[in-house]
Scaffold this motif. Structure first.
Motif, mmCIF file in Angstrom:
data_model
loop_
_atom_site.group_PDB
_atom_site.id
_atom_site.type_symbol
_atom_site.label_atom_id
_atom_site.label_comp_id
_atom_site.label_asym_id
_atom_site.label_seq_id
_atom_site.Cartn_x
_atom_site.Cartn_y
_atom_site.Cartn_z
ATOM 1 N N GLY A 137 -49.952 8.706 1.835
ATOM 2 C CA GLY A 137 -48.724 9.194 1.221
ATOM 3 C C GLY A 137 -48.671 10.695 1.011
ATOM 4 O O GLY A 137 -47.950 11.172 0.129
ATOM 5 N N ALA A 138 -49.437 11.444 1.826
ATOM 6 C CA ALA A 138 -49.348 12.919 1.845
ATOM 7 C C ALA A 138 -49.697 13.565 0.512
ATOM 8 O O ALA A 138 -48.938 14.377 -0.032
ATOM 9 C CB ALA A 138 -47.965 13.359 2.325
ATOM 10 N N GLN A 139 -50.883 13.185 -0.029
ATOM 11 C CA GLN A 139 -51.403 13.914 -1.194
ATOM 12 C C GLN A 139 -52.142 15.175 -0.704
ATOM 13 O O GLN A 139 -52.493 15.279 0.465
ATOM 14 C CB GLN A 139 -52.373 13.042 -2.000
ATOM 15 C CG GLN A 139 -51.758 11.809 -2.640
ATOM 16 C CD GLN A 139 -51.664 10.613 -1.707
ATOM 17 O OE1 GLN A 139 -52.326 10.572 -0.674
ATOM 18 N NE2 GLN A 139 -50.840 9.636 -2.062
ATOM 19 N N LYS A 140 -52.401 16.084 -1.615
ATOM 20 C CA LYS A 140 -53.105 17.319 -1.229
ATOM 21 C C LYS A 140 -54.602 17.052 -1.031
ATOM 22 O O LYS A 140 -55.188 16.163 -1.670
ATOM 23 C CB LYS A 140 -52.883 18.414 -2.272
ATOM 24 C CG LYS A 140 -53.709 18.297 -3.534
ATOM 25 C CD LYS A 140 -54.873 19.275 -3.522
ATOM 26 C CE LYS A 140 -55.773 19.086 -4.727
ATOM 27 N NZ LYS A 140 -57.085 19.719 -4.638
ATOM 28 N N SER A 141 -55.185 17.820 -0.120
ATOM 29 C CA SER A 141 -56.645 17.857 -0.004
ATOM 30 C C SER A 141 -57.057 19.308 -0.224
ATOM 31 O O SER A 141 -56.201 20.176 -0.404
ATOM 32 C CB SER A 141 -57.102 17.395 1.389
ATOM 33 O OG SER A 141 -56.847 18.424 2.337
ATOM 34 N N SER A 142 -58.360 19.593 -0.151
ATOM 35 C CA SER A 142 -58.759 21.002 -0.300
ATOM 36 C C SER A 142 -58.495 21.774 0.987
ATOM 37 O O SER A 142 -58.721 22.979 1.049
ATOM 38 C CB SER A 142 -60.212 21.133 -0.748
ATOM 39 O OG SER A 142 -61.073 20.484 0.148
ATOM 40 N N SER A 143 -57.993 21.097 2.017
ATOM 41 C CA SER A 143 -57.531 21.794 3.216
ATOM 42 C C SER A 143 -56.047 22.151 3.156
ATOM 43 O O SER A 143 -55.562 22.924 3.976
ATOM 44 C CB SER A 143 -57.783 20.903 4.438
ATOM 45 O OG SER A 143 -57.122 21.415 5.551
ATOM 46 N N THR A 144 -55.325 21.576 2.208
ATOM 47 C CA THR A 144 -53.890 21.904 2.090
ATOM 48 C C THR A 144 -53.747 23.399 1.787
ATOM 49 O O THR A 144 -54.433 23.921 0.906
ATOM 50 C CB THR A 144 -53.251 21.080 0.952
ATOM 51 O OG1 THR A 144 -53.473 19.696 1.199
ATOM 52 C CG2 THR A 144 -51.755 21.346 0.850
ATOM 53 N N PRO A 145 -52.853 24.094 2.482
ATOM 54 C CA PRO A 145 -52.701 25.535 2.221
ATOM 55 C C PRO A 145 -52.012 25.824 0.880
ATOM 56 O O PRO A 145 -51.300 24.978 0.341
ATOM 57 C CB PRO A 145 -51.807 26.008 3.378
ATOM 58 C CG PRO A 145 -51.823 24.926 4.386
ATOM 59 C CD PRO A 145 -52.075 23.645 3.640
ATOM 60 N N HIS A 146 -52.264 27.012 0.405
ATOM 61 C CA HIS A 146 -51.621 27.513 -0.815
ATOM 62 C C HIS A 146 -50.098 27.366 -0.685
ATOM 63 O O HIS A 146 -49.546 27.620 0.371
ATOM 64 C CB HIS A 146 -51.987 28.994 -0.968
ATOM 65 C CG HIS A 146 -51.884 29.514 -2.356
ATOM 66 N ND1 HIS A 146 -52.355 30.749 -2.699
ATOM 67 C CD2 HIS A 146 -51.367 28.964 -3.480
ATOM 68 C CE1 HIS A 146 -52.121 30.960 -3.992
ATOM 69 N NE2 HIS A 146 -51.524 29.895 -4.491
ATOM 70 N N TYR A 147 -49.457 26.953 -1.738
ATOM 71 C CA TYR A 147 -47.992 26.851 -1.865
ATOM 72 C C TYR A 147 -47.382 25.619 -1.189
ATOM 73 O O TYR A 147 -46.208 25.327 -1.400
ATOM 74 C CB TYR A 147 -47.257 28.105 -1.340
ATOM 75 C CG TYR A 147 -47.670 29.381 -2.043
ATOM 76 C CD1 TYR A 147 -47.267 29.645 -3.349
ATOM 77 C CD2 TYR A 147 -48.485 30.307 -1.396
ATOM 78 C CE1 TYR A 147 -47.658 30.809 -3.998
ATOM 79 C CE2 TYR A 147 -48.888 31.477 -2.031
ATOM 80 C CZ TYR A 147 -48.474 31.712 -3.330
ATOM 81 O OH TYR A 147 -48.873 32.862 -3.962
ATOM 82 N N ALA A 148 -48.157 24.884 -0.353
ATOM 83 C CA ALA A 148 -47.560 23.725 0.327
ATOM 84 C C ALA A 148 -47.294 22.616 -0.679
ATOM 85 O O ALA A 148 -48.139 22.302 -1.512
ATOM 86 C CB ALA A 148 -48.497 23.236 1.424
ATOM 87 N N ARG A 149 -46.117 22.020 -0.567
ATOM 88 C CA ARG A 149 -45.776 20.894 -1.449
ATOM 89 C C ARG A 149 -46.318 19.611 -0.845
ATOM 90 O O ARG A 149 -46.195 19.365 0.352
ATOM 91 C CB ARG A 149 -44.260 20.781 -1.602
ATOM 92 C CG ARG A 149 -43.692 21.889 -2.476
ATOM 93 C CD ARG A 149 -42.255 21.621 -2.834
ATOM 94 N NE ARG A 149 -41.459 21.329 -1.646
ATOM 95 C CZ ARG A 149 -40.216 20.888 -1.679
ATOM 96 N NH1 ARG A 149 -39.630 20.660 -2.823
ATOM 97 N NH2 ARG A 149 -39.548 20.669 -0.564
#
Ligand SMILES: Cc1ncc(C[n+]2csc(CCOP(=O)(O)OP(=O)(O)O)c2C)c(N)n1
Ligand code: SF4
Ligand SMILES: [Mg+2]
Length: 300
Positions: A137-149
């Motif tokens: 369901g598209a949760q953040k990981s530590s690879s998600t970039p800064h500011y991405a929702r």
């Protein structure tokens, strides 16, 4: 440049059609190309992730090589065990390939990944980096970039993307590199190089996710190119932990061009866009200090 994207070998894809990926998925396209280069003398370790769903539930599989699905945290340990079992049978030439997501690599599998790297296990680890926990369901990981929702950072991620390649390079492993399906010749060269190298090898492939990034169904490749062209996802390789080579040496676009393709950055303010541009500039300058530029400039 269209001829560069022909699948090899075209006649016999090792990821069969009819699998469960979303239309336009760069995960599936990247893996088709990777498997075509790795060949049939290989076994795949695939933890829970979109790729596990694309590969299909056991005992069925859309892949033409054996697949072992471990727990999310255990890919590198499972691959180490498979490597030893194959070696004990004298099958030293069989490749052990991990196909893991960023959540299973940057976060949940990091400790056993680090241990396998430190032991210099003879495995090829491929991180399919779609910058989030997408199949859940598209949760953040530590690879998600800064500011991405994401669904767990609805007002934008407050911290930066982790630099996995630098972390792996700090282990002194034989080969660590980034690649993008938007620069296919470079990606295939790196797959071949990793295949020919012994010891621990890791490729981090940027795989834009049409669903989690909010891309048009046909915009995955464009995102994979723009990420490199703006410097948000630089293409580089590190040999033996210290020889850094920058493979795409020019930045030809502002970060805002890349952000504009993606709904996950929608409603980002101008100040945040400028702050992200400054972070990308900083990362690029860090890389320039470490890396030799590759001689010939690549075309996508
Ligand atoms: C220890 C553990 N925590 C959570 C889960 C639930 N889970 C299964 S897949 C997944 C997301 C994996 O994300 P990623 O590795 O990035 O793969 P993607 O789905 O993005 O391809 C999660 C959280 C799990 N299987 N095991
Ligand atoms: S959620 Fe994203 S990565 Fe997963 S199958 Fe769909 S497009 Fe591919
Ligand atoms: Mg992911």
């Amino acid at each position: 440049m269209t001829t560069m994207y022909a699948l090899e070998p075209a006649a016999d894809p090792m990821l069969c059609s009819g699998h469960a990926a979303c239309p336009g998925c760069m995960d599936a396209l990247s893996v088709r190309h990777v498997l075509a280069r790795i060949g049939t003398n290989a076994v795949a370790v695939i933890p829970p992730s979109c790729m596990a769903i694309i590969a299909g539930p056991q005992p069925y599989s859309s892949l033409k090589i054996p697949v072992y699905q471990p727990t999310l945290e255990a890919s590198a340990a499972a691959a180490s065990g498979l490597r030893r079992a194959l070696d004990a049978q004298g099958k030293h030439d069989t490749h052990v390939l991990v196909l893991a997501g960023d959540g299973g690599t940057y976060d949940i599998g990091l400790q056993c990944l680090s241990s396998a790297a430190e032991r210099n296990e003879n495995i090829l680890y491929i991180c399919l980096d779609n910058e989030g926990y997408m199949n859940t369901g598209a949760q953040k990981s530590s690879s998600t970039p800064h500011y991405a929702r994401t669904s767990s950072t609805p007002s934008g991620k407050p911290t930066r993307k982790k630099n996995l390649t630098a972390i792996m390079a700090a282990h002194g492993v034989p080969y660590a590199a980034t690649a993008s399906i938007g620069f296919l010749p470079d990606m295939l060269r790196k797959v071949e190089k990793a295949k020919a190298t012994r010891g621990f090898r890791i490729l981090t492939l940027l795989v834009p996710c049409v669903d989690g990034w909010g891309l048009a169904d046909d915009a995955g490749l464009q995102a994979a190119r723009l990420a490199v062209e703006c410097g948000a996802f630089p293409l580089y390789e590190v040999e033996d932990g210290n020889r850094y080579t920058l493979n795409h040496t020019a930045r030809t676009r502002p970060v805002s061009d890349y952000l504009a393709l993606q709904k996950r950055y929608r409603s980002m303010g101008q100040a945040d866009i400028e702050a992200l541009q400054a972070e990308v500039d900083q990362g690029w300058n860090w890389l320039l200090r470490l890396a030799q530029p590759e001689e010939a400039q690549m075309a996508p």
